[in-house]
Structures are given as C-alpha cells and as structure tokens.
Design a protein around this motif. Structure first.
Motif, PDB file in Angstrom:
ATOM      1  N   ILE B 174       0.841  -1.201   0.000  1.00 49.74           N
ATOM      2  CA  ILE B 174       0.000   0.000   0.000  1.00 49.74           C
ATOM      3  C   ILE B 174       0.879   1.257   0.000  1.00 49.74           C
ATOM      4  O   ILE B 174       0.563   2.273  -0.626  1.00 49.74           O
ATOM      5  N   ALA B 175       2.065   1.128   0.651  1.00 47.55           N
ATOM      6  CA  ALA B 175       2.924   2.313   0.802  1.00 47.55           C
ATOM      7  C   ALA B 175       3.482   2.749  -0.545  1.00 47.55           C
ATOM      8  O   ALA B 175       3.577   3.948  -0.809  1.00 47.55           O
ATOM      9  N   HIS B 176       3.827   1.782  -1.377  1.00 44.99           N
ATOM     10  CA  HIS B 176       4.561   2.130  -2.600  1.00 44.99           C
ATOM     11  C   HIS B 176       3.703   2.128  -3.860  1.00 44.99           C
ATOM     12  O   HIS B 176       4.081   2.718  -4.858  1.00 44.99           O
ATOM     13  N   MET B 177       2.527   1.472  -3.810  1.00 42.23           N
ATOM     14  CA  MET B 177       1.720   1.470  -5.050  1.00 42.23           C
ATOM     15  C   MET B 177       1.095   2.850  -5.268  1.00 42.23           C
ATOM     16  O   MET B 177       0.847   3.587  -4.316  1.00 42.23           O
ATOM     17  N   ARG B 178       0.867   3.168  -6.512  1.00 45.34           N
ATOM     18  CA  ARG B 178       0.246   4.469  -6.825  1.00 45.34           C
ATOM     19  C   ARG B 178      -1.238   4.283  -7.116  1.00 45.34           C
ATOM     20  O   ARG B 178      -1.642   3.291  -7.715  1.00 45.34           O
ATOM     21  N   GLU B 179      -2.014   5.253  -6.701  1.00 46.77           N
ATOM     22  CA  GLU B 179      -3.469   5.155  -6.869  1.00 46.77           C
ATOM     23  C   GLU B 179      -4.052   6.570  -6.793  1.00 46.77           C
ATOM     24  O   GLU B 179      -3.383   7.492  -6.323  1.00 46.77           O
ATOM     25  N   LYS B 180      -5.298   6.674  -7.239  1.00 45.78           N
ATOM     26  CA  LYS B 180      -5.946   8.001  -7.207  1.00 45.78           C
ATOM     27  C   LYS B 180      -6.308   8.385  -5.786  1.00 45.78           C
ATOM     28  O   LYS B 180      -6.668   7.531  -4.966  1.00 45.78           O
ATOM     29  N   LEU B 181      -6.241   9.681  -5.503  1.00 41.94           N
ATOM     30  CA  LEU B 181      -6.688  10.189  -4.203  1.00 41.94           C
ATOM     31  C   LEU B 181      -7.361  11.536  -4.434  1.00 41.94           C
ATOM     32  O   LEU B 181      -6.774  12.427  -5.077  1.00 41.94           O
ATOM     33  N   VAL B 182      -8.600  11.678  -3.957  1.00 41.68           N
ATOM     34  CA  VAL B 182      -9.298  12.970  -4.052  1.00 41.68           C
ATOM     35  C   VAL B 182      -9.183  13.648  -2.680  1.00 41.68           C
ATOM     36  O   VAL B 182      -9.604  13.082  -1.664  1.00 41.68           O
ATOM     37  N   ILE B 183      -8.559  14.819  -2.645  1.00 39.13           N
ATOM     38  CA  ILE B 183      -8.333  15.486  -1.351  1.00 39.13           C
ATOM     39  C   ILE B 183      -9.649  16.148  -0.906  1.00 39.13           C
ATOM     40  O   ILE B 183     -10.174  17.015  -1.613  1.00 39.13           O
ATOM     41  N   PRO B 184     -10.180  15.758   0.262  1.00 32.24           N
ATOM     42  CA  PRO B 184     -11.424  16.380   0.761  1.00 32.24           C
ATOM     43  C   PRO B 184     -11.209  17.873   1.042  1.00 32.24           C
ATOM     44  O   PRO B 184     -10.075  18.316   1.280  1.00 32.24           O
ATOM     45  N   GLU B 185     -12.308  18.642   0.958  1.00 36.65           N
ATOM     46  CA  GLU B 185     -12.162  20.070   1.255  1.00 36.65           C
ATOM     47  C   GLU B 185     -11.966  20.273   2.753  1.00 36.65           C
ATOM     48  O   GLU B 185     -12.315  19.406   3.557  1.00 36.65           O
ATOM     49  N   LYS B 186     -11.430  21.448   3.095  1.00 30.31           N
ATOM     50  CA  LYS B 186     -11.232  21.778   4.521  1.00 30.31           C
ATOM     51  C   LYS B 186     -12.591  21.661   5.226  1.00 30.31           C
ATOM     52  O   LYS B 186     -13.598  22.161   4.714  1.00 30.31           O
ATOM     53  N   GLY B 187     -12.639  20.949   6.328  1.00 28.44           N
ATOM     54  CA  GLY B 187     -13.900  20.866   7.075  1.00 28.44           C
ATOM     55  C   GLY B 187     -14.751  19.681   6.679  1.00 28.44           C
ATOM     56  O   GLY B 187     -15.674  19.294   7.406  1.00 28.44           O
ATOM     57  N   GLU B 188     -14.449  19.081   5.538  1.00 25.21           N
ATOM     58  CA  GLU B 188     -15.271  17.949   5.070  1.00 25.21           C
ATOM     59  C   GLU B 188     -15.141  16.794   6.072  1.00 25.21           C
ATOM     60  O   GLU B 188     -16.128  16.156   6.434  1.00 25.21           O
ATOM     61  N   ILE B 189     -13.881  16.546   6.525  1.00 23.16           N
ATOM     62  CA  ILE B 189     -13.714  15.540   7.589  1.00 23.16           C
ATOM     63  C   ILE B 189     -13.492  16.320   8.888  1.00 23.16           C
ATOM     64  O   ILE B 189     -12.548  17.119   8.973  1.00 23.16           O
ATOM     65  N   PRO B 190     -14.380  16.155   9.880  1.00 20.24           N
ATOM     66  CA  PRO B 190     -14.212  16.928  11.127  1.00 20.24           C
ATOM     67  C   PRO B 190     -12.901  16.570  11.830  1.00 20.24           C
ATOM     68  O   PRO B 190     -12.485  15.400  11.825  1.00 20.24           O
TER      69      PRO B 190
END
Lengths: 75, 382, 266
Positions: B174-190
């Motif tokens: 998991i550490a080295h494989m590449r994959e998509k990541l969508v960064i949540p907006e500020k505040g989206e995760i409390p």
C-alpha cells in the motif's frame, strides 16, 4: 567593601542562620567547610549554630548544603 | 473550487492525511519502506511553518515527537519493523504519560532485517504487545489511498480524543503502489483539536484527572500551568506514586479509556455480508485481493462476503462475531502466520470453521492464493 | 524570589542520600536560574532516569521525567517545537554518556540551544553502585569487583569533538564557579555542556574507600585545577576545570527558521 568594613557591618545589622532540621540529613559538609567554625553537629546528627559571632556571612554553608537546609540571613 | 485529485503513493496519501489533520511536527529516521513519508514532510512541513527533523535513530525520533506534542503540536513519526522495535519503550512512555501522537509502521518482510523491499503484515501483534507491561493501544490500517487518507485523519482525531499514541499500520504494497486520491475540502472531515484546560493560572490544574466524559484537558509546556510528566506510575498531578490505589486507578484508567470505547473506535467495511456463506476477513493491502475474489465469485453466484478491518486494536470482536454468525466458513486473509486469525478464532462461536489464507514469502497475496484455500476448505482441492 | 520558591516543597526533604552531590547541584542550579531572572513558565527541565533525574520532580518548572538516556532526544522535540523555551537537561554520567551517548553527540552536533548538565558522580547510584563510562580505570563497583578495566571518557573532549559550542567542567566543591558556569551555559545560544564532578558517598565513596562526603569534596578540590593554571602545569595529572569552549556558532532552531522562510518564500 574592605575587610574591616564588612566585619563592622555584620555586627551592626542582625545576622542569623536558619537551619531546617527536617531537610538536614547530617552530612557534615557545612560544618567541615565553614571557614570560621561557626557550625557543629548535635546528637541528632543535625547541623546547629555553635558560635554565631564568628560568622562572616560568606554563605559557603548555604551554597554547599545538599539538602537546601541552611540559610544565612543578613539584615 | 474543484477538489484536488492526485495520483500518488500510499506513503504520500498518508502524508496528505496527516497534513489535513493539522500535523506540524515530524521526527523520523530513514528506513525502507517508509522513508518517502519523511522525505515528503521535510519538503511540506516548513511550507506551513511546521517542523521536520531527522533524528539520530528511531528511538530519538519517537522521543522527539513526544516532547513536541507536550508543547501543543500535533506530531508524528514513521518507520518500519526494525525501527518500530526500537521505538517500543518510548511508545509505552506515550501510553503511560497519555501523550497524543501518531506512529506509522510501514510493514516489510520480517523478522529482523527480513526483506526490506518486500511486503508482510507480520507486525500486527507487535503493535498490540510490542511495549512491555499491561496497556491498551489503538491500531488502524487501510487498504486503499482514499481510505488511508481518512484513517490517517482518524488516527490524529483518536490520539487527541483519548490522549494516546495511535499506531498507523501500513505495509510495503500500500505504501509504494500508486493510486488516485481525491483530497477532501477543509472541514469535510471533522478534526479533533487539542483539548485545552479551562483552569485559570494560579489555580490547581490536574493533568491526569479525567473529566466525566473521560477526556483529559491538557496544558502545554510553556503555558501557565507547571506540572510533571513521567513514565513512572503517577498521581493526578503527574508526580510519582507507589500507592497501590493510585497504581490500580491509573492502570484501570489507561486500559478502560480504550477498551471501554471499542465501538467508537471500530472502523470496518462490509461487502456482501448479509447472505454470505463464506466470510473473508482481511485488512491492509491483503483486503484488495480478498475483495477481488469476493466480487469475482459473487459474479459466479457464490455467496462470499468480506469484512475489512480498519481498526485492528482494540480488536473489533463484536463486528467480527456478528459478521461470522451465519458463515459456514471464515477465511482470514493476511500476510503473516495467522496473527489476526487467532483473534478471530477467539471470537467466533466455532473456531474450527476459521481458516487462514496467507503468504509469508514476501510476495503480495493474490486472489488465486485465496481461491486455492477456499477450494480446499470446500473440499474441492486445487 | 528566594531559593525555596523554586522548590516543590511538598516533596522535600529530597530522596538523595546524606552528602550526595546532586543536592549541591540542585542548590546552585536554582541560584543560577534565580539570578538570571528567568520566568518559571519559560523553563522546561527534561531529565532521564537515575538518582540525578529525580531533580526535575523537586523544581517548580515544566518538568519532563523521561526514559534512561533519552532526555536530550525528548528535549530536542520540545526545543524545536517551541524554540522560545529555555531547556535545561540535567543527567547522570551513565544517563548522558552510556545509554544516552548517541543522543548526546548528536545534540552537540546540531548545536541546538539546550543546556546539558552532567552530574558526574562516576557511578550508577539508583541501581546500587555499578561502574559508569566515567568511573575510570581501576575503580571498584558492584559490577567491577576486580577493578574497572575501562578508561573513562574525557567528557569535555567528547563534547568538543561532537560540536558543542559551550563546554565547561566544574565540581560540587567549587560552588561559586558552578553557579557562574551554569548561568553562562543557560544564556549561551547553542548546545552547552557542563560536566560537574560530583560525589556519591553511598556507593562510589564506600566501594572505593574515598571516605565520606566531606573527604570526597576535599578530593575534588585537590584533584582539580583551573585551566592552564600554575598548579596544572606543575602537576599535569590534575583535572582541569573552567570553560573550555565558548563559541558563537549557528544554532539549530535558528537555522531551521531560515529553512521555514526559504520554504515559504519559494
């Protein structure tokens, strides 16, 4: 302050030595290194003032005490 | 403003999650396969006025983040097996002194030097019992970068909520494989911020007296309250004590504050469990192969299900028991010799129905590896 | 403020043995801090494990009693995170130079603004009298019943070689110089090392027949001499005391501030 001035100064204002007998563990350092032989040990192995007159308030007893049990108070 | 979508390594997704959570102090030491975390933070932290330091060894790194956390900073370190072993005494200190911090362990082939660039999940028990003495710990993991981002934020949130170190257990795949990541907006995760004491200067502050809700408000080093922090058993003011009642109360507090909140700490993902005859239980990168097999078999009408654990400790016994109630067989999929399998066997009604599908040769476990075990379990042979 | 106002009096009298040098060091460390006028809230005292490490419990600062040998690593985290705080790290000889040796030389190499005080009584006291890296060849200890076969480190040269920008040595006999040196060390911007030759009458003193605390203090007086003094020239065997290194060199936190500026500008 020249030597004589200091001596004179002492006798004028009140000089006392406070010893906290709860803190003192009787190691004898203050007694051994007091340049004027002011201090001694009592039979409870606690430091006591034996001759306050001789004290020149050099504070070596206070500075060398491992128990922070002795304080020289001038004035 | 549209969300940022990145294509990156798991180590980098972990860093993005930590920065989102408010990380501003990192101390680390180079060790494959976690070094990218340190490298990325050495670049990113100063940009936000945070601090990065490469210490002289892993012990020093763990000690440094505890010191930094006590001054009020969210702090983290990252390492792999050999470094994780070195950090254990200091992790125990963070448990005893109740210092919030996050410790990332990117597992590699073990034991000892093992296979530095190969994968394994052999540190599971070390995260639980690596440090000496009775204690409790929180260990989280994830199997894809989107979850890894969220679970990293959760690691910081739980460490602040319960004033405890949280172990983030990753692995080389998991550490080295590449994959998509969508960064949540500020505040989206409390986010859970540091809980500061409301006790005024000059009045008595107890660093180790929990409130009714169990939380322990902190006062930072440099703040208005001067108190003691020690690894010795201590009273509510933080001073050493050998009074049995204080020792008992502290030990109970340290364990109950975690084992008493398993529900709040349990993060699992459930796939096709409602009617599953065979339940796979997996975590970390192994869960990817397990899910692949489940979906592959489901397409052929076989009723397989997957329970993916994102919380390893405190062990989610309730969730495991519930998921396996109807199952004819349970197969635990992990890359070690059955460290979670044993825990599952302790929990399910009939431990003889629990089987282990694993690899211990440094190769990433594949859906075929799992399918072969499934066939044997079903009496079909490979 | 008087000395007593720096003490957490509810824990006194302290746990050290009668005549232990640690008490003399605590006494004069307080006086140094008092004369510098540093606010208690601005001081973090970080200690490791051992008799020496219990000093933090008695002093009314932010106190962090850590792991054996690791005080400097904890302290580095505190300092880098909050550079405005004054960090004082009293350690035992084993605490600092045996198990703590790696952190000691690296803290020096970083030249991070921390004051390391090595309370060198040449023994592991809390565990009952084992030899330490500073005990010296031929000394007796519970783990050297036939005589210690290790030469001691020269702490000053070790610190100098590792990069400390302030290095001094004094003794528990020379209390006035100890206070002055500690003051300079605390105010020095960079890694300051103060080795204080001290006495452990209970273990090192008894095991090596050095007499009681008074005898051991007299020995510290007679066996040392100011750096480059006439006495030292006449008797090279004497251990030199005073300030060996006092240089102005880039300090780690200040250097890291420049990195933050560079990162935020770029």
């Amino acid at each position: 302050m020249t030597r004589s001035k200091k001596q004179e100064n002492l006798s004028k204002n009140h000089l006392s030595i406070e010893i906290n007998r709860d803190y003192c563990k009787g190691c004898g350092i203050c007694v051994a290194f007091c340049p004027k032989g002011v201090l001694g040990m009592d039979d409870h192995e606690k430091a006591v003032v034996e001759d306050l007159e001789k004290c020149n308030a050099c504070r070596l007893c206070e500075l060398r005490c491992p128990d922070i049990a002795i304080e020289v108070i001038v004035g | 403003m549209s969300k940022k979508t990145l294509f990156l390594q798991g180590n980098e997704a972990c860093v993005e999650g930590a920065l989102y959570a408010g990380l501003d102090f990192f101390a680390g030491y180079p060790i494959t396969p976690s070094t990218e975390i340190a490298e990325m933070l050495s670049m990113r932290l100063p940009k936000k006025g945070g601090k990065f330091i490469q210490m002289e060894d892993e012990i020093a790194s763990m000690c440094a983040i505890i010191g930094a956390s006590l001054t009020g900073h969210k702090s983290m370190t990252a390492t792999s097996g050999p470094g994780f072993s070195l950090k254990q005494e200091a992790i125990g200190y963070a448990v005893m002194a109740e210092v919030p911090c996050v410790v990332v362990d990117v597992q590699r082939g073990g034991p000892s030097t093992g296979m530095p660039t190969k994968v394994s999940q052999g540190d599971v028990m070390q995260t639980r019992w690596g440090t000496h003495g009775d204690h409790a710990i929180i260990t989280l993991t994830a199997s894809n970068h989107q979850d890894l981002f969220a679970i990293t934020v959760e690691a910081f949130n739980l460490s602040e909520t319960y004033r405890t170190p949280v172990i983030l257990l990753l692995d080389e795949v998991i550490a080295h494989m590449r994959e998509k990541l969508v960064i949540p907006e500020k505040g989206e995760i409390p986010l859970v911020e540091r809980l500061w004491t409301s006790v005024k200067e000059g009045t008595d502050y107890h660093p180790y007296l929990p409130r009714e809700d169990g939380r322990l408000p902190m006062s930072d080093f440099g703040g208005v309250h001067r108190y003691n922090v020690t690894g010795l058993v201590h009273d509510m003011w933080g001073f050493p004590s050998e009074d049995p009642r204080i020792a008992y109360g502290l030990m109970r507090h340290l364990v109950d504050k975690i084992e008493g909140h398993v529900k709040e700490m349990t993060h699992v993902k459930e796939y096709y469990l409602d009617d599953a005859d065979v339940v796979l239980i997996s975590y970390g990168s192994s869960a990817r192969s397990a899910l692949h097999l489940v979906e592959n078999r489901r397409a052929r009408g076989e009723r397989l299900g997957l329970l993916e654990l994102q919380t390893l400790w405190p062990f989610p016994a309730e969730a495991v028991r519930k998921s396996c109630e109807r199952a004819e067989y349970v197969i635990v999929v992990e890359m070690n010799m059955g460290q979670v399998t044993e825990e599952v066997r302790k929990v399910v009604h009939d431990h003889e129905t629990v089987f282990l599908a694993n690899r211990i040769d440094g190769t990433f476990i594949s859906p075929t590896d799992i399918r072969n075990i499934l066939r044997v379990v079903q009496g079909k042979g490979v | 403020m008087s000395v007593r106002e720096y003490l957490r009096e509810r824990f006194m009298p302290h746990l050290w043995c009668p005549g232990c040098g640690h008490g003399i060091i605590m006494n004069n460390l307080i006086r140094a801090i008092e004369s510098l006028g540093i606010k208690k809230n601005d001081i973090v005292m970080v200690t490791g494990i051992g008799c020496s490490s219990r000093i933090s419990g008695y002093l009314d600062f932010h106190t962090l009693h850590t792991l054996h040998g690791r005080a400097l690593a904890f302290a580095t985290g505190v300092k880098l995170a909050r550079p405005e705080l004054k960090i004082i790290v009293p350690m035992g000889d084993g605490d600092a130079i045996a198990i703590g040796g790696n952190h000691f030389i690296h803290a020096a190499r970083r030249n991070i603004d921390i004051t390391a005080i090595i309370m060198n009584n040449r023994v592991y006291g809390m565990t009952g009298g084992q030899f330490s890296p500073l005990s010296g060849y031929g000394t007796l200890a519970t783990t050297a019943p036939y005589g210690n076969i290790y030469e001691a480190f020269d702490t000053v040269e070790l610190a100098r070689g590792a990069g400390a920008s302030f290095v001094a040595r004094t003794t528990t006999y020379h209390v006035r110089s100890m206070k002055e040196i500690i003051e300079k060390a605390i105010m020095h911007k960079g890694f300051s090392v103060v080795e204080i030759l001290s006495q452990c009458p209970t273990y090192f003193g008894r095991k090596n027949k050095r007499g009681d605390a008074v005898e051991m203090l007299k020995y510290l007086k007679e066996s040392t001499a100011p750096i480059g003094s006439e006495r030292k020239r006449k008797n090279p065997a004497l251990i030199e005391r005073g300030i060996f290194v006092e240089e102005d060199r880039p300090e780690y936190c200040a250097e890291y501030e420049k990195i933050v500026e560079k990162a935020q500008k770029g």
